[in-house]
Design a protein around this motif. Structure first.
Motif, short mmCIF file in Angstrom:
data_model
loop_
_atom_site.label_atom_id
_atom_site.label_comp_id
_atom_site.label_asym_id
_atom_site.label_seq_id
_atom_site.Cartn_x
_atom_site.Cartn_y
_atom_site.Cartn_z
N ALA A 1 -17.17 13.34 12.95
CA ALA A 1 -17.16 14.78 12.69
C ALA A 1 -16.18 15.10 11.56
N VAL B 1 -20.43 21.09 10.70
CA VAL B 1 -20.42 20.18 11.85
C VAL B 1 -20.00 20.91 13.12
N VAL C 1 -14.49 22.04 11.50
CA VAL C 1 -15.41 21.56 12.54
C VAL C 1 -15.42 22.58 13.67
#
Ligand SMILES: Cc1cc2nc3c(=O)[nH]c(=O)nc-3n(C[C@H](O)[C@H](O)[C@H](O)COP(=O)(O)OP(=O)(O)OC[C@H]3O[C@@H](n4cnc5c(N)ncnc54)[C@H](O)[C@@H]3O)c2cc1C
Ligand code: FES
Lengths: 102, 401
Positions: free
Chosen positions: B155, B165, B196
Motif C-alpha cells: 500500500a 489506495v 492511503v
C-alpha cells in the motif's frame, strides 16, 4: 564502471567492476565475493555485508547505517561500513574494502 | 550414496545448498525448484520492486556460487515422495536421495469468492510481482484486502507511485496480530500521511462484478469501487506433497527440534516447517528470512555430520512500510505487559511475559533492535528502567554481565 577491490577473509584480492547506482554489496554479491552474505538483501538488518574501508573515500554513513553498526556485536572499527548502504558512483574507482570477520 | 536432494530453492533451500559445502559435506547436492529463475530475495517484491518498471529480481547469490559449491540446480515440480524407497518424482522422472529436505515455502491464502477474477492479484513470488507491476499500468484505484506486512508495504509503495489506495482490515487496527497497539498507531498515521485510506473494522458483504472483473467491494454501509484488488491475508504452508507421502503435518510439516520430519532421512526448513520453538515452548511455523536461512545453516551442520543439536536462534524480522522501518526481535508469545519508549521519531516496545523479556518491536530505531537481539540471546531481562533509558543503557547493562 568503477573497479572496486574486495579483500576476502583469507586475504584474496578480488577486483569487481561495479555499476553506478547499485550498492557496493550488490556488486560484491554478483561477483560472489567470499564473506559477503547479504542475508537481508540490503535492509541494514543483518550486518553480513560488513567491510572495513582500506583505501578511498566514501560518503559518510547515514543514521541507519551508523547506528546499526554501532550496536552490532563484533569487530566494529572506525572504518566499518555496511556495504549495502553505500551507492556506487564513478568517483569510487580504486576503493579497497576488507571483508570484516564474523 | 545419492546425496542431499532439496525441494525448493527459496531463501532456505538456496542457503542450505551452499552451506552444506561450506560445512564440508562431500556428497552430491541437488537443488530443485519449480522455477528456473536464479534464486532471489523475496522481501523487495513488496517494497522497492513495484515502483521501478525496470527493476530486476535481486539474486540471493551469483550463479557461480552454486557452481563453485558443486550444487546441481534442476527445474521442475516434485509431485511425489516415496520415503521407503528414498526416491522423489520430478516431472515424471524418479530421483534417489540419501537425505531429502522439504523447503517448499508457503503460498498465499486466497478468498474463495475472488478466485478466477482477472483483476484480483496477490504477492508471493517474482511472477506475482511482475503480474502486479504490469497491471498497475492500467489501474489507478487499488483496494488492498488485509492490513498485514505485505499488504501495508505494498500500500505504501503504491501510494508513493501516485495510486489511490484503500486498505481494508477486519480487525480494529492494522498489524493487529503481529504488533503492539503503539506500533499499529504509528503505522496507521504514517500510511494516512502518504494518502492511503484505511478502513478498519471492515466487513465485506459482497462484490460487484463486470464479467471476470471485480469492480467494487461492498461493505456494510458503503461500497468501494476499484480497478485492482491486491489480497494480502496471510500464507499457508503447502503440505499436500508431504501428507501424501505419509509425513506428519499440522499447519506445516512437523519436525522435531533438529528439523527432522516423521520420516527417516526427510527434513523440513523455512516457511513450511512447524518446529518446536525455544521461546514459545510449542511448535510453530515462522515466516521470515532469518528463520529460513538460520534453519538452513543449522541443518547443513547436521547433514555434514555435526552432533544433533536443537535449533535455537533469536528470531528477527523487518518490514519497510514507506518511510518506516519496523524491526522485531524475539517472539511476543505469552507476553502480558509492555514497556514503551516513544520519543516521537522513534519507538521501542518491549514485550514481557511476567518478568521475562520476550520480544522487542522498534520503529526507525536500529540501535534498540540490534541490542535487543543480543539481550534476548543472553536470556536475561534488563530492569524496566534500563529499557526505558535506551540502547546505550542496555548495551552497558549487557556488558556488566
Ligand atoms: C512479498 C514478500 C515480502 C516479504 N518480506 C519479508 C521481510 O521484509 N522480511 C522477512 O524476514 N521476510 C519477508 N518475507 C518472508 C520471506 O520471504 C519468507 O519467510 C522466505 O522466503 C521463506 O523461505 P523459504 O525458502 O522457506 O520459502 P520460499 O522462499 O517461498 O521458497 C520456496 C520455493 O519452493 C518452491 N517449491 C514449492 N513446492 C515445490 C515443488 N513441489 N517442487 C519444486 N519446487 C517447489 C517454490 O517455487 C519456491 O521457490 C516476505 C515474503 C513475501 C512473499
Ligand atoms: S545486506 Fe544486510 S545489512 Fe547489508
Amino acid at each position: 564502471m568503477p573497479t572496486i577491490t574486495f579483500v576476502e577473509p583469507d586475504g584474496t584480492r578480488r577486483d569487481v567492476s561495479a555499476h553506478p547506482g547499485e550498492s557496493l554489496m550488490a556488486a560484491a554479491t554478483r561477483a560472489n565475493v567470499a564473506g559477503i552474505i547479504a542475508e537481508c538483501g540490503g535492509s541494514a538488518m543483518c550486518a553480513t555485508c560488513h567491510c572495513y574501508l582500506v583505501a578511498g573515500d566514501l560518503p559518510e554513513a547515514e543514521a541507519l547505517e551508523a547506528e546499526t553498526l554501532e550496536f552490532v556485536a563484533q569487530n566494529v572499527q572506525a572504518s566499518s561500513r555496511l556495504t549495502c548502504q553505500v551507492t556506487v558512483t564513478d568517483a569510487m574507482a580504486g576503493t579497497v574494502l576488507q571483508v570484516a570477520p564474523r | 550414496m545419492s546425496g542431499v536432494v532439496i525441494i525448493g530453492a527459496g531463501h532456505a533451500g538456496s542457503q542450505l545448498a551452499v552451506s552444506l559445502r561450506a560445512e564440508g559435506y562431500a556428497g552430491a547436492v541437488t537443488l530443485i525448484d519449480a522455477s528456473d529463475v536464479l534464486p532471489y530475495h523475496k522481501p523487495p517484491l513488496s517494497k522497492t520492486f513495484l515502483k521501478d518498471p525496470a527493476a530486476l529480481p535481486q539474486p540471493l547469490r551469483a550463479a557461480s556460487a552454486y557452481d563453485a559449491a558443486g550444487v546441481v540446480r534442476r527445474k521442475g515440480s516434485v509431485t511425489a515422495i516415496d520415503t521407503a524407497a528414498q526416491r522423489v518424482t520430478l516431472d515424471g522422472e524418479s530421483l534417489p536421495y540419501g537425505d531429502l529436505v522439504l523447503a517448499t515455502g508457503a503460498r498465499n491464502r486466497m478468498l474463495p469468492d475472488l478466485l478466477g477474477a482477472s483483476n484480483v492479484l496477490s504477492l508471493r513470488d517474482l511472477a506475482d510481482a511482475e503480474r502486479l507491476r504490469d497491471a498497475l499500468a492500467m489501474a489507478h484505484s487499488i483496494t488492498v484486502i488485509g492490513g498485514g506486512f505485505i499488504g501495508l508495504e505494498s500500500a505504501a509503495a503504491l501510494a508513493g507511485m501516485g495510486k489511490s489506495v484503500t486498505v481494508l482490515e477486519a480487525a480494529p487496527r492494522m498489524l493487529a496480530r503481529v504488533a503492539a497497539p503503539e506500533t499499529s498507531a504509528r503505522v496507521e498515521d504514517t500510511l494516512a500521511g502518504l494518502g492511503v485510506k484505511l478502513r478498519l473494522g471492515w466487513t465485506t458483504q459482497n462484490y460487484r462484478r463486470d464479467g471476470d472483473r471485480v469492480t467494487a467491494v461492498l461493505g456494510t454501509t458503503d461500497e468501494l469501487s476499484c480497478d485492482l484488488i491486491l489480497v494480502g491475508i496471510g500464507a499457508v504452508a503447502d503440505t499436500a506433497l508431504a501428507q501424501a507421502a505419509g509425513i506428519a503435518c499440522n499447519m506445516g510439516i512437523l519436525t522435531d527440534a533438529h528439523l527432522q520430519t516423521s520420516a527417516p532421512h526427510v527434513w523440513a526448513i523455512g516457511d513450511v516447517a512447524e518446529t518446536p520453538h525455544w521461546q514459545a515452548g510449542a511448535a510453530l511455523r515462522v515466516e521470515s528470512v532469518q528463520n529460513a536461512t538460520d534453519q538452513a545453516r543449522h541443518l547443513a551442520r547436521i547433514l555434514s555430520g555435526a552432533a544433533l543439536t536443537p535449533f535455537r536462534t533469536v528470531p528477527w524480522f523487518w518490514s519497510d512500510i514507506g518511510p518506516l522501518k519496523l524491526q522485531i526481535a524475539g517472539l511476543a508469545i505469552g507476553a502480558d505487559r509492555r514497556v514503551v519508549r516513544d520519543d516521537g521519531a522513534r519507538l521501542a516496545v518491549f514485550h514481557l511475559a511476567g518478568d521475562r523479556l520476550m520480544s522487542v518491536e522498534t520503529l526507525n530505531n536500529p540501535a534498540d533492535h540490534m541490542i535487543a537481539r543480543q539481550v534476548l540471546d543472553s536470556g536475561r531481562t534488563p530492569p524496566d528502567a534500563v529499557m526505558v533509558e535506551g540502547a546505550a543503557a542496555m548495551k552497558a547493562w549487557l556488558a556488566q554481565g
